[in-house]
Write an enzyme that holds these catalytic residues in place. Structure first.
Site, PDB file in Angstrom:
ATOM      1  N   CYS A  23     -43.627 -39.646  -0.528  1.00 58.16           N
ATOM      2  CA  CYS A  23     -43.134 -40.571  -1.560  1.00 58.16           C
ATOM      3  C   CYS A  23     -44.219 -41.570  -1.986  1.00 58.16           C
ATOM      4  CB  CYS A  23     -41.861 -41.267  -1.086  1.00 58.16           C
ATOM      5  SG  CYS A  23     -40.882 -41.947  -2.462  1.00 58.16           S
ATOM      6  N   HIS A  81     -37.813 -37.256  -0.401  1.00 58.06           N
ATOM      7  CA  HIS A  81     -37.536 -37.606   0.994  1.00 58.06           C
ATOM      8  C   HIS A  81     -36.675 -36.544   1.685  1.00 58.06           C
ATOM      9  CE1 HIS A  81     -39.191 -41.678   1.243  1.00 58.06           C
ATOM     10  NE2 HIS A  81     -38.723 -41.894   0.022  1.00 58.06           N
ATOM     11  N   GLU A  85     -36.792 -35.678   4.547  1.00 54.42           N
ATOM     12  CA  GLU A  85     -36.531 -36.115   5.927  1.00 54.42           C
ATOM     13  C   GLU A  85     -35.284 -36.983   6.052  1.00 54.42           C
ATOM     14  OE1 GLU A  85     -38.693 -39.684   4.251  1.00 54.42           O
ATOM     15  OE2 GLU A  85     -38.714 -37.514   3.963  1.00 54.42           O
TER      16      GLU A  85
END
Length: 301
Positions: A142, A235, A237
């Site tokens: 990011c 993102h 994750e």
């Protein structure tokens, strides 16, 4: 993948509760193999949450991974106790003479600021320079990806008309590139950001290739130097509830924020969020560790 961390790291208990194998230092020392050395420069304010998210995704191959968490010295964290940083993190000064198989630079909540106005920018540029000679492959997330594209290639970021916030469809552009192996033609990934790097600017840089992008969210994955540098604009994750927590936090503050796109069932925040991106997130990190770290890195660092 056995993840080797300090025995008393708080994130260890959370990961173990999910039936993910975490190996502490005492057990790891008895295995006659060289673990991959992975560094994580954690620029996120809630470092404990990011630790859990990244450790979870680094756990899906049979290779042992020795994780070193790093924080910047030129910024005082307001959301993570100094005791946690002192016990479980290293500074760049402490690791700069080491070699790493892989290194992750996370995002940070500073995207609307000019890069040079970020308090730790000078330190971050030194770390990004260091990764070119001391790391086999660096994975940028990011804002970390935007900052690296700016620093290494001079590509500017641009402010979006409104926050890009939700779960978006992406299309694989180069299926034969190992990072995208096992991906469906179309897959989902979370975004939460106010800025973007335009696809045409990346395409105009011959050293970069876009591997996955979205008609709505723009570029998700780009790569340079055959994988020595990887840039992830979203993102994957994130946990199931990360966007939910962010939405409800900002709503409670009276901020003008839209419901995360394609996230809640029936677009109703009272419903539990749907987890629709985890499998591809696992594939992305497993591919990175296997094809760009383990298969490439020398045995003797």
């Amino acid at each position: 993948m056995p993840i080797k961390v300090q025995s008393d790291l708080p994130a260890k208990a959370v990961i173990e509760s999910e039936n993910i194998f975490i190996m502490d230092e005492k057990k790891a020392i008895n295995q006659d193999i060289r673990p991959l050395q992975i560094g994580i420069l954690n620029l996120m304010p809630l470092k404990h949450e990011t630790e859990i998210q990244l450790l979870r995704l680094l756990s899906n191959t049979p290779i042992q991974v020795d994780v070193t968490f790093v924080f910047v010295e030129s910024h005082i964290s307001k959301n993570t106790p100094a005791s946690h940083l002192n016990n479980f993190y290293k500074t760049f000064s402490e690791i700069k003479n080491r070699k790493f198989d892989g290194f992750i630079i996370t995002g940070a909540p500073v995207e609307t600021m000019k890069y040079e106005e970020v308090g730790y920018w000078d330190e971050l540029t030194k770390i990004m320079d260091w990764t070119k000679t001391n790391v086999t492959s660096t994975f940028h997330i990011c804002w970390g990806a935007q900052a690296a594209l700016y620093y290494h290639f001079g590509i500017q970021k641009h402010l979006l008309p409104e926050k890009l916030f939700g779960i978006y469809e992406h299309t694989v552009i180069h299926r034969k590139v190992p990072l995208m192996r096992g991906f469906d033609d179309v897959f989902l990934a979370p975004h939460s950001r106010h800025t973007e790097v335009k696809a045409e600017d990346i395409r105009n840089e011959k050293r970069l290739n876009i591997l996955a992008e979205s008609d709505v969210a723009g570029v998700l994955v780009a790569i340079a130097e055959d994988g020595k540098q990887i840039f992830l604009m979203g993102h994957p994750e994130y946990d199931r509830i990360t966007l939910d927590t962010e939405y409800k936090r900002d709503t409670a503050k009276g901020m003008d924020i839209k419901i995360p796109y394609n996230y809640y069932k029936d677009d109703n925040p009272e419903n539990a969020p749907l987890l629709t991106w985890r499998a591809h997130a696992n594939a992305l990190y497993t591919n990175w560790l296997n094809y760009y770290v383990y298969q490439i890195t020398p045995y003797e660092l």
